[in-house]
Design an enzyme around this catalytic site. Structure first.
Site, PDB file in Angstrom:
ATOM      1  N   ARG A 265      38.185  27.335  40.997  1.00 12.76           N
ATOM      2  CA  ARG A 265      38.400  26.634  42.279  1.00 12.76           C
ATOM      3  C   ARG A 265      37.288  25.631  42.570  1.00 12.76           C
ATOM      4  NH1 ARG A 265      40.701  32.320  44.643  1.00 12.76           N
ATOM      5  NH2 ARG A 265      42.781  32.015  43.744  1.00 12.76           N
TER       6      ARG A 265
ATOM      7  N   LEU B 243      48.251  32.949  33.702  1.00 15.80           N
ATOM      8  CA  LEU B 243      48.401  33.976  34.738  1.00 15.80           C
ATOM      9  C   LEU B 243      49.775  33.851  35.403  1.00 15.80           C
ATOM     10  CD1 LEU B 243      47.108  36.192  36.646  1.00 15.80           C
ATOM     11  CD2 LEU B 243      46.311  34.298  38.070  1.00 15.80           C
TER      12      LEU B 243
ATOM     13  N   GLU C  19      45.589  26.878  41.087  1.00 11.90           N
ATOM     14  CA  GLU C  19      44.430  27.787  41.210  1.00 11.90           C
ATOM     15  C   GLU C  19      44.343  28.348  42.638  1.00 11.90           C
ATOM     16  OE1 GLU C  19      41.043  26.890  38.887  1.00 11.90           O
ATOM     17  OE2 GLU C  19      42.219  25.649  37.514  1.00 11.90           O
TER      18      GLU C  19
HETATM   19  N1  CAA Z   1      37.149  37.575  43.496  1.00  9.74           N
HETATM   20  C1  CAA Z   1      36.911  38.771  42.900  1.00  9.74           C
HETATM   21  N2  CAA Z   1      37.756  39.831  43.042  1.00  9.74           N
HETATM   22  C2  CAA Z   1      38.838  39.653  43.828  1.00  9.74           C
HETATM   23  C3  CAA Z   1      39.126  38.432  44.463  1.00  9.74           C
HETATM   24  C4  CAA Z   1      38.225  37.370  44.271  1.00  9.74           C
HETATM   25  N3  CAA Z   1      38.424  36.169  44.829  1.00  9.74           N
HETATM   26  N4  CAA Z   1      40.293  38.569  45.143  1.00  9.74           N
HETATM   27  C5  CAA Z   1      40.700  39.818  44.968  1.00  9.74           C
HETATM   28  N5  CAA Z   1      39.836  40.474  44.160  1.00  9.74           N
HETATM   29  C6  CAA Z   1      39.898  41.875  43.726  1.00  9.74           C
HETATM   30  C7  CAA Z   1      39.822  42.818  44.927  1.00  9.74           C
HETATM   31  O1  CAA Z   1      38.481  43.101  45.241  1.00  9.74           O
HETATM   32  C8  CAA Z   1      40.557  44.024  44.443  1.00  9.74           C
HETATM   33  O2  CAA Z   1      39.740  44.759  43.567  1.00  9.74           O
HETATM   34  P1  CAA Z   1      39.663  46.379  43.665  1.00  9.74           P
HETATM   35  O3  CAA Z   1      41.037  46.897  43.486  1.00  9.74           O
HETATM   36  O4  CAA Z   1      38.716  46.760  42.567  1.00  9.74           O
HETATM   37  O5  CAA Z   1      39.141  46.679  45.034  1.00  9.74           O
HETATM   38  C9  CAA Z   1      41.666  43.415  43.567  1.00  9.74           C
HETATM   39  O6  CAA Z   1      41.206  42.134  43.170  1.00  9.74           O
HETATM   40  C10 CAA Z   1      42.980  43.292  44.285  1.00  9.74           C
HETATM   41  O7  CAA Z   1      42.749  42.541  45.420  1.00  9.74           O
HETATM   42  P2  CAA Z   1      43.756  42.449  46.644  1.00  9.74           P
HETATM   43  O8  CAA Z   1      44.178  43.824  47.055  1.00  9.74           O
HETATM   44  O9  CAA Z   1      43.102  41.582  47.649  1.00  9.74           O
HETATM   45  O10 CAA Z   1      45.006  41.755  45.959  1.00  9.74           O
HETATM   46  P3  CAA Z   1      46.220  41.007  46.606  1.00  9.74           P
HETATM   47  O11 CAA Z   1      47.434  41.415  45.867  1.00  9.74           O
HETATM   48  O12 CAA Z   1      46.190  41.163  48.094  1.00  9.74           O
HETATM   49  O13 CAA Z   1      45.976  39.467  46.193  1.00  9.74           O
HETATM   50  C11 CAA Z   1      45.037  37.288  46.232  1.00  9.74           C
HETATM   51  C12 CAA Z   1      44.806  38.798  46.379  1.00  9.74           C
HETATM   52  C13 CAA Z   1      43.732  36.656  46.717  1.00  9.74           C
HETATM   53  C14 CAA Z   1      46.163  36.769  47.080  1.00  9.74           C
HETATM   54  C15 CAA Z   1      45.278  36.987  44.729  1.00  9.74           C
HETATM   55  O14 CAA Z   1      46.531  37.490  44.318  1.00  9.74           O
HETATM   56  C16 CAA Z   1      45.219  35.514  44.404  1.00  9.74           C
HETATM   57  O15 CAA Z   1      44.135  34.936  44.279  1.00  9.74           O
HETATM   58  N6  CAA Z   1      46.398  34.863  44.206  1.00  9.74           N
HETATM   59  C17 CAA Z   1      46.445  33.479  43.777  1.00  9.74           C
HETATM   60  C18 CAA Z   1      46.529  33.403  42.287  1.00  9.74           C
HETATM   61  C19 CAA Z   1      46.197  32.034  41.785  1.00  9.74           C
HETATM   62  O16 CAA Z   1      45.234  31.419  42.188  1.00  9.74           O
HETATM   63  N7  CAA Z   1      47.003  31.563  40.842  1.00  9.74           N
HETATM   64  C20 CAA Z   1      46.730  30.316  40.228  1.00  9.74           C
HETATM   65  C21 CAA Z   1      47.228  30.338  38.835  1.00  9.74           C
HETATM   66  S1  CAA Z   1      46.118  29.766  37.652  1.00  9.74           S
HETATM   67  C22 CAA Z   1      46.254  28.074  37.624  1.00  9.74           C
HETATM   68  O17 CAA Z   1      46.779  27.445  38.489  1.00  9.74           O
HETATM   69  C23 CAA Z   1      45.581  27.517  36.458  1.00  9.74           C
HETATM   70  C24 CAA Z   1      46.005  26.208  35.964  1.00  9.74           C
HETATM   71  O18 CAA Z   1      46.729  26.115  35.005  1.00  9.74           O
HETATM   72  C25 CAA Z   1      45.397  24.962  36.544  1.00  9.74           C
END
Ligand code: CAA
Length: 379
Positions: free
Chosen positions: A243, A125, A363
């Site tokens: 998470r 991602l 994450e």
């Molecule tokens: N669960 C389900 N759906 C979710 C959600 C969740 N926790 N968070 C957001 N969504 C959905 C929303 O409902 C929305 O859906 P609709 O358009 O259908 O209504 C859509 O996603 C967009 O949501 P937002 O408008 O809230 O989006 P945003 O741009 O404001 O961002 C955020 C939300 C929570 C900040 C998100 O971008 C996020 O989680 N960012 C962090 C990403 C992350 O964790 N990256 C880690 C990388 S992976 C990793 O580290 C793996 C590894 O190798 C160990």
């Protein structure tokens, strides 16, 4: 409310504890020092069923609940967080989404070998300019007949070079924002797919974290998971479960450091008695034990909520936020209990402190967890 673990949960804990002591502990300092991926150890984890614990047996998984998974994660993370993150990514970020949203053909071809540990998976991602702001994906997949053409770069990918199967999140319709994001299964070795540089990290140094480059990689349409535009929801839902795994990892790092500090405090003498007999140390041990117990309850609650089929986005973010802070606090205190010995590699706690930090970053940073939690509260 029943706080008792079942016989199965206790058996999982014993098996994981035994494996961590006999297979992960030997060489863990060397692997950390030289940033060596625990290849043989992860292979054995696959053979023992740790890589696909929650996948149904018909897809070669263990068919266990999430609580079993977090119990195993805690035990393995006490000793080697580099091995446990490989396990967490494979279980939570790769197998879970494939089982829930993959087609039967995808499950047959990819989930079975992933769940049985024959091959390892990675979840792609993050990008150079899309970390916390996951909607800003630049990697693009353009449909051309029966395949997509994938171009872009992914960063910080756990299992980056060791994986064989990669779930790649990419824009299919950039003009649609997060609704134009899709997810694809990509195999190692496909033309145009290059594993880039390995990161030289502060902690989890044995985990192989890489950037990945995709240049005109042909991805068959049948390797898209779900419909076009489903990728962002897929990623968010996947991370909700991921998470819980990282919260369990943080819990394990904290518990591992605490166990070492407790044992050391009983052996080390100062001012004529074991340091555990000094109130200054007793207060530290009491604080550590309390924080760990609270973190464990939150991690178990998140796992339980998921197993009940309820919305667990909130519970997983709370568990990760709290347990990762506990991991930092407890590992710092564990070094303090060890005094100067805590500052050298031989005593393990300095490594655990370095490993703890990543649990506040990957994450979703702690700040992202607070966004998720506060949105849940205010919804
Ligand atoms: N669960 C389900 N759906 C979710 C959600 C969740 N926790 N968070 C957001 N969504 C959905 C929303 O409902 C929305 O859906 P609709 O358009 O259908 O209504 C859509 O996603 C967009 O949501 P937002 O408008 O809230 O989006 P945003 O741009 O404001 O961002 C955020 C939300 C929570 C900040 C998100 O971008 C996020 O989680 N960012 C962090 C990403 C992350 O964790 N990256 C880690 C990388 S992976 C990793 O580290 C793996 C590894 O190798 C160990």
């Amino acid at each position: 409310m029943n706080f008792e673990l079942t016989e199965e949960h206790i058996a999982v804990r014993e098996a994981a504890r035994e494996f961590a002591q006999s297979e992960l502990l030997p060489g863990v300092i060397d692997r950390d020092t030289h940033a060596i991926f625990p290849k043989e150890q992860v292979k054995k984890m696959g053979e023992l069923g740790f890589l696909g614990m929650m996948v149904k047996p018909e897809y070669h998984g263990g068919g266990m609940d999430t609580l079993s998974y977090v119990i195993a994660m805690e035990e393995l993370s006490k000793i080697d967080a580099s091995a446990s993150v490989a396990m967490s990514v494979n279980n939570s970020l790769v197998c879970w989404g494939l089982e829930k949203y993959g087609s039967e053909e995808q499950k047959e071809k990819y989930l079975k070998p992933l769940a049985s540990g024959e091959v390892l998976g990675a979840f792609c991602l993050s990008e150079p300019e899309a970390g916390s702001d996951a909607t800003s994906q630049r990697t693009e997949a353009k449909l051309e007949g029966d395949h997509y053409v994938l171009n872009g770069t992914k960063n910080w990918i756990t299992n980056g070079s060791s994986a064989n199967i990669y779930l790649v999140i990419a824009q299919t319709h950039p003009e649609l924002g997060h609704k134009g994001i899709s997810v694809f299964i990509v195999e190692k070795g496909w033309e145009g797919f290059v594993v880039g540089k390995k990161e030289d990290k502060l902690g989890i140094r044995g985990s192989d974290t890489h950037s990945l480059m995709f240049t005109d990689v042909k991805v068959p349409v049948e390797n898209r998971i779900g419909d076009e535009g489903f990728g962002f929801t897929f990623a968010m839902e996947t991370l909700n479960g991921g998470r819980i795994g990282i919260a369990a990892q943080a819990l394990g790092i904290a518990a591992g450091a605490y166990e070492l500090a407790l044992a050391y405090s009983k052996e080390r003498k100062a001012f004529g008695k074991p340091i555990s007999q000094h109130q200054a140390i007793q207060f530290k041990l009491a604080d550590m034990a309390t924080q760990i117990e609270a973190a464990r309850l939150l991690v178990y609650k998140a796992a339980w909520t998921k197993d009940q089929g309820e919305d667990y986005s909130q519970a997983s973010a709370i568990a990760k936020l709290y347990a990762s802070q506990v991991a930092m606090d407890v590992t710092v205190e564990a070094i303090q209990v060890h005094g100067g010995y805590g500052y050298v590699k031989e005593y393990h706690v300095e490594r655990l402190m370095r490993d703890a930090k990543i649990t506040q970053i990957y994450e979703g940073t702690s700040e992202i967890q607070k966004i998720v939690i506060s949105r849940g509260i205010l919804r």
